[in-house]
Design an enzyme around this catalytic site. Structure first.
Site, mmCIF file in Angstrom:
data_model
loop_
_atom_site.group_PDB
_atom_site.id
_atom_site.type_symbol
_atom_site.label_atom_id
_atom_site.label_comp_id
_atom_site.label_asym_id
_atom_site.label_seq_id
_atom_site.Cartn_x
_atom_site.Cartn_y
_atom_site.Cartn_z
ATOM 1 N N ASP A 136 0.821 -1.214 0.000
ATOM 2 C CA ASP A 136 0.000 0.000 0.000
ATOM 3 C C ASP A 136 0.861 1.273 0.000
ATOM 4 O OD1 ASP A 136 1.008 0.007 2.578
ATOM 5 O OD2 ASP A 136 -0.935 0.093 3.593
ATOM 6 N N HIS A 138 3.340 1.907 2.201
ATOM 7 C CA HIS A 138 3.841 2.336 3.515
ATOM 8 C C HIS A 138 5.358 2.144 3.608
ATOM 9 C CE1 HIS A 138 2.956 -1.919 5.274
ATOM 10 N NE2 HIS A 138 4.242 -1.833 5.051
HETATM 11 P P1 PGA Z 1 8.192 -7.178 3.247
HETATM 12 O O1 PGA Z 1 7.551 -5.911 3.935
HETATM 13 O O2 PGA Z 1 9.664 -6.933 3.198
HETATM 14 O O3 PGA Z 1 7.844 -8.311 4.147
HETATM 15 O O4 PGA Z 1 7.592 -7.276 1.875
HETATM 16 C C1 PGA Z 1 7.888 -4.642 3.518
HETATM 17 C C2 PGA Z 1 7.131 -3.637 4.335
HETATM 18 O O5 PGA Z 1 5.961 -3.886 4.681
HETATM 19 O O6 PGA Z 1 7.715 -2.587 4.628
#
Ligand code: PGA
Length: 236
Positions: A136, A138
């Site tokens: 999303d 973030h």
């Molecule tokens: P992920 O998460 O490395 O597990 O894809 C990234 C995040 O949510 O910042």
């Protein structure tokens, strides 16, 4: 912005680890802003290997993590403190006293947030901030919103974040619904930023964040204004 496209996760991890080790070699007492999630695990593994070979010394490094789930103690296996200890800190010679993760347990989160920001300032800010990106948009747990949240704050996680992170829990209901996260000011004030993203499912949000309009609906889009940001992306 430097954009580095690599062929696979292993290359992403090695390239990111190279950036971090260069920082530690140039400034042994640097402040590293660190991230959790599945993307940085390979980077930490590579850094551990180089540490074991005697190529990097973390004894003077300070680390400051982005975020933590509200309600989880540091010894809870799903907490980000536990993640950092088991995936990185326990295997290198960093002093645990020099590792900072926001506390998910507090009587007074306003105070906790204020103190986290003061602590970051007291070290003169972050030299190199490692970031992942959520589907999303973030960064840390700065979720899409109507405003960019400047300071460390408590946030209610969005459904897409809870769904994405439920893979680490036995059921989605177990994922905490709130988190404490560093705000955009400390992230943007980091001298250097290294954003890593892995997998085709990150391509669309990465394009929007890095090349679309700057908007708090996509918190990572603010990174376009940073003067020293490197993005490493692998499709695989
Ligand atoms: P992920 O998460 O490395 O597990 O894809 C990234 C995040 O949510 O910042």
């Amino acid at each position: 912005m430097k954009f580095i496209k690599v062929n696979n996760y292993e290359e992403l991890s090695r390239t990111a680890a190279n950036f971090i080790s260069a920082q530690v070699i140039v400034k042994p007492n640097c402040v590293l802003g660190l991230a959790t999630g599945s993307t940085p695990i390979g980077t930490y593994k590579q850094l551990i290997k180089w540490y074991q070979k005697g190529d990097i010394d973390f004894s003077n490094v300070i680390s400051i993590n982005l975020d933590e789930y509200i309600g989880l103690k540091g010894d809870n296996e799903q907490s980000y403190r536990y993640f950092m200890n088991t995936n990185f800190f326990n295997h290198i010679n960093i002093s645990k006293d020099n590792t900072f993760v926001p506390s998910g347990i507090s009587e007074d989160f306003d105070k906790e947030c204020e103190e986290y920001d003061k602590m970051i300032k007291s070290f003169g800010g972050i030299d190199l901030q490692l970031l992942g990106i959520g589907v999303d948009g973030h960064i840390g747990f700065n979720e899409p919103s109507d405003v960019f949240e400047k300071n460390t704050h408590v946030v209610t996680l969005h459904k897409s974040t809870i769904d994405a992170n439920s893979r680490f829990f036995s059921s989605p209901e177990e994922v905490p619904t709130k988190a404490i996260t560093m705000g955009m000011t400390s992230i943007m004030q980091a001298k250097k930023i290294l954003l890593i993203a892995n997998g085709k499912n990150k391509e669309e949000i990465l394009n929007k964040a890095l090349f679309g309009p700057i908007t708090p609906k996509i918190p990572a889009s603010l990174l376009q204004l940073h003067s020293d940001i490197t993005v490493i992306y692998s499709e695989e």
